[in-house]
Motif scaffolding. Sequence first.
Motif, PDB file in Angstrom:
ATOM      1  N   SER A  85       1.039  -0.614   0.288  1.00  0.00           N
ATOM      2  CA  SER A  85      -0.097  -0.186   0.151  1.00  0.00           C
ATOM      3  C   SER A  85       0.719   1.414  -0.186  1.00  0.00           C
ATOM      4  CB  SER A  85      -1.360   0.295   1.018  1.00  0.00           C
ATOM      5  OG  SER A  85      -1.721  -1.169   1.515  1.00  0.00           O
ATOM      6  N   THR A  86       0.256   2.143  -0.590  1.00  0.00           N
ATOM      7  CA  THR A  86       1.479   3.190  -0.293  1.00  0.00           C
ATOM      8  C   THR A  86       0.334   5.041  -0.420  1.00  0.00           C
ATOM      9  OG1 THR A  86       2.350   2.793  -2.997  1.00  0.00           O
ATOM     10  CG2 THR A  86       2.869   4.840  -2.825  1.00  0.00           C
ATOM     11  N   SER A  87       0.961   5.470   0.603  1.00  0.00           N
ATOM     12  CA  SER A  87       1.028   7.019   0.661  1.00  0.00           C
ATOM     13  C   SER A  87       2.012   7.751   0.282  1.00  0.00           C
ATOM     14  CB  SER A  87      -0.480   7.078   2.049  1.00  0.00           C
ATOM     15  OG  SER A  87       0.702   6.733   3.187  1.00  0.00           O
ATOM     16  N   TYR A  88       1.342   9.012   0.707  1.00  0.00           N
ATOM     17  CA  TYR A  88       2.469  10.295   0.325  1.00  0.00           C
ATOM     18  C   TYR A  88       2.158  11.398   0.703  1.00  0.00           C
ATOM     19  CZ  TYR A  88       1.661  11.264  -4.480  1.00  0.00           C
ATOM     20  OH  TYR A  88       0.794  11.461  -5.311  1.00  0.00           O
ATOM     21  N   THR A  89       2.833  12.542   1.721  1.00  0.00           N
ATOM     22  CA  THR A  89       2.379  13.394   1.272  1.00  0.00           C
ATOM     23  C   THR A  89       3.378  14.087   0.774  1.00  0.00           C
ATOM     24  OG1 THR A  89       3.940  13.767   3.758  1.00  0.00           O
ATOM     25  CG2 THR A  89       1.338  13.445   4.146  1.00  0.00           C
ATOM     26  N   VAL A  90       3.045  15.932   0.269  1.00  0.00           N
ATOM     27  CA  VAL A  90       4.002  16.154  -0.643  1.00  0.00           C
ATOM     28  C   VAL A  90       4.000  17.833   0.686  1.00  0.00           C
ATOM     29  CG1 VAL A  90       4.379  18.242  -2.357  1.00  0.00           C
ATOM     30  CG2 VAL A  90       3.325  15.789  -2.706  1.00  0.00           C
ATOM     31  N   THR A  91       5.133  18.624   0.799  1.00  0.00           N
ATOM     32  CA  THR A  91       5.071  19.705   0.794  1.00  0.00           C
ATOM     33  C   THR A  91       5.311  20.628   0.321  1.00  0.00           C
ATOM     34  OG1 THR A  91       6.170  18.688   3.825  1.00  0.00           O
ATOM     35  CG2 THR A  91       7.074  21.495   2.494  1.00  0.00           C
ATOM     36  N   ASP A  92       5.002  21.804  -0.306  1.00  0.00           N
ATOM     37  CA  ASP A  92       4.902  22.514  -1.712  1.00  0.00           C
ATOM     38  C   ASP A  92       5.417  23.756  -0.622  1.00  0.00           C
ATOM     39  OD1 ASP A  92       5.045  24.446  -3.340  1.00  0.00           O
ATOM     40  OD2 ASP A  92       2.539  24.398  -3.274  1.00  0.00           O
ATOM     41  N   ALA A  93       7.376  23.818  -1.451  1.00  0.00           N
ATOM     42  CA  ALA A  93       7.720  24.767  -0.354  1.00  0.00           C
ATOM     43  C   ALA A  93       7.849  26.043  -0.479  1.00  0.00           C
ATOM     44  CB  ALA A  93       8.984  24.327  -1.287  1.00  0.00           C
ATOM     45  N   ASN A  94       7.154  26.812  -1.931  1.00  0.00           N
ATOM     46  CA  ASN A  94       7.265  28.060  -2.453  1.00  0.00           C
ATOM     47  C   ASN A  94       5.261  28.155  -2.449  1.00  0.00           C
ATOM     48  OD1 ASN A  94       9.781  28.466  -3.321  1.00  0.00           O
ATOM     49  ND2 ASN A  94       9.340  27.359  -4.451  1.00  0.00           N
ATOM     50  N   GLY A  95       4.783  27.312  -1.596  1.00  0.00           N
ATOM     51  CA  GLY A  95       2.705  27.574  -2.215  1.00  0.00           C
ATOM     52  C   GLY A  95       2.843  28.050  -3.652  1.00  0.00           C
ATOM     53  N   ASP A  96       2.546  27.422  -4.718  1.00  0.00           N
ATOM     54  CA  ASP A  96       2.220  27.583  -5.833  1.00  0.00           C
ATOM     55  C   ASP A  96       2.546  26.590  -6.399  1.00  0.00           C
ATOM     56  OD1 ASP A  96       5.335  26.887  -5.963  1.00  0.00           O
ATOM     57  OD2 ASP A  96       5.968  28.239  -7.319  1.00  0.00           O
ATOM     58  N   ASN A  97       2.183  25.255  -6.227  1.00  0.00           N
ATOM     59  CA  ASN A  97       1.755  23.756  -6.556  1.00  0.00           C
ATOM     60  C   ASN A  97       0.290  23.861  -8.011  1.00  0.00           C
ATOM     61  OD1 ASN A  97       4.070  23.290  -6.114  1.00  0.00           O
ATOM     62  ND2 ASN A  97       3.734  21.324  -5.136  1.00  0.00           N
ATOM     63  N   GLY A  98      -0.292  25.013  -7.014  1.00  0.00           N
ATOM     64  CA  GLY A  98      -2.280  25.253  -7.640  1.00  0.00           C
ATOM     65  C   GLY A  98      -2.539  23.611  -7.108  1.00  0.00           C
ATOM     66  N   ALA A  99      -2.707  22.631  -8.629  1.00  0.00           N
ATOM     67  CA  ALA A  99      -3.359  21.848  -8.582  1.00  0.00           C
ATOM     68  C   ALA A  99      -2.480  20.329  -9.489  1.00  0.00           C
ATOM     69  CB  ALA A  99      -4.821  21.734  -9.618  1.00  0.00           C
ATOM     70  N   GLU A 100      -0.917  21.001  -9.112  1.00  0.00           N
ATOM     71  CA  GLU A 100       0.088  20.087  -9.459  1.00  0.00           C
ATOM     72  C   GLU A 100       0.097  19.448  -8.726  1.00  0.00           C
ATOM     73  OE1 GLU A 100       1.629  19.144 -12.209  1.00  0.00           O
ATOM     74  OE2 GLU A 100      -0.086  20.275 -13.499  1.00  0.00           O
ATOM     75  N   ASP A 101       0.719  17.429  -8.607  1.00  0.00           N
ATOM     76  CA  ASP A 101       0.713  16.960  -7.590  1.00  0.00           C
ATOM     77  C   ASP A 101       1.781  16.310  -7.747  1.00  0.00           C
ATOM     78  OD1 ASP A 101       1.526  14.796  -5.880  1.00  0.00           O
ATOM     79  OD2 ASP A 101      -0.588  13.598  -6.399  1.00  0.00           O
ATOM     80  N   PHE A 102       3.607  16.583  -7.003  1.00  0.00           N
ATOM     81  CA  PHE A 102       4.533  16.223  -7.212  1.00  0.00           C
ATOM     82  C   PHE A 102       4.729  14.863  -7.378  1.00  0.00           C
ATOM     83  CE2 PHE A 102       8.605  16.648  -5.141  1.00  0.00           C
ATOM     84  CZ  PHE A 102       9.888  16.189  -6.313  1.00  0.00           C
ATOM     85  N   GLY A 103       3.740  13.714  -6.651  1.00  0.00           N
ATOM     86  CA  GLY A 103       3.399  12.296  -6.591  1.00  0.00           C
ATOM     87  C   GLY A 103       3.511  11.691  -8.525  1.00  0.00           C
ATOM     88  N   ASP A 104       2.787  12.427  -9.297  1.00  0.00           N
ATOM     89  CA  ASP A 104       2.311  12.583 -10.729  1.00  0.00           C
ATOM     90  C   ASP A 104       3.862  12.264 -11.622  1.00  0.00           C
ATOM     91  OD1 ASP A 104      -0.492  12.511 -10.231  1.00  0.00           O
ATOM     92  OD2 ASP A 104      -0.689  14.810 -11.087  1.00  0.00           O
TER      93      ASP A 104
END
Length: 204
Positions: A85-104
């Motif tokens: 099973s996979t889970s993750y959390t992303v820390t957006d350093a600059n707060g500009d990821n919007g709808a973009e997911d680093f995991g993609d």
Amino acid sequence: MALKKKLGLGLASAALGLSLVAGGTYAYFSDTEVTANTFAAGTLDLSVDPTTIIDVQNIKPGDWMNRSFELQNNGTLDIAEVVLSTSYTVTDANGDNGAEDFGDHIRVNFFWNEDKALLGPLSPDQVVFQTTLSDLQTMTPDAVANELFIPWLEERGGLNTGDSDKLYVQFEFVDNGEDQNIFQGDSLELEWSFEATQEEGESR
């Protein structure tokens, strides 16, 4: 005469009652055997070595990281499958990821399970299956299958008592040829959980 008769009948009845009581406590032969029985449950004990599969800093688009780890059965029962099973959390350093997911943008390339390969890899770095971390969150593959994600090539998977499987995996920060500056400074905490399940019950 009637009184004597009544007394006689009374004494006879008392004697009969005593004889019945005595008969009820009459000794007889007997023999007793006691059996000692035990039900001892087995144990499922799965371990992962190392417990931290990947810890890397300062990656950039186009980088890839090859890693390996072992799944070990240290219990007393055979394991039928080990579900990932996979889970993750992303820390957006600059707060500009919007709808973009680093995991993609992090691709996972799974290699052959060398301990279970039915056909054997055509080359040491042959990728059997690849997917992004975001898509992997929706999957629950059996990590100790003969050929991960390719069940029709399997004979028997599982992990017997005392056995281990060494698995190889590659993480890739995909360079999509576009502007990926929004991910600068971001971090992703990945958790992989491995759940072992027993084989079906059997006549013992």
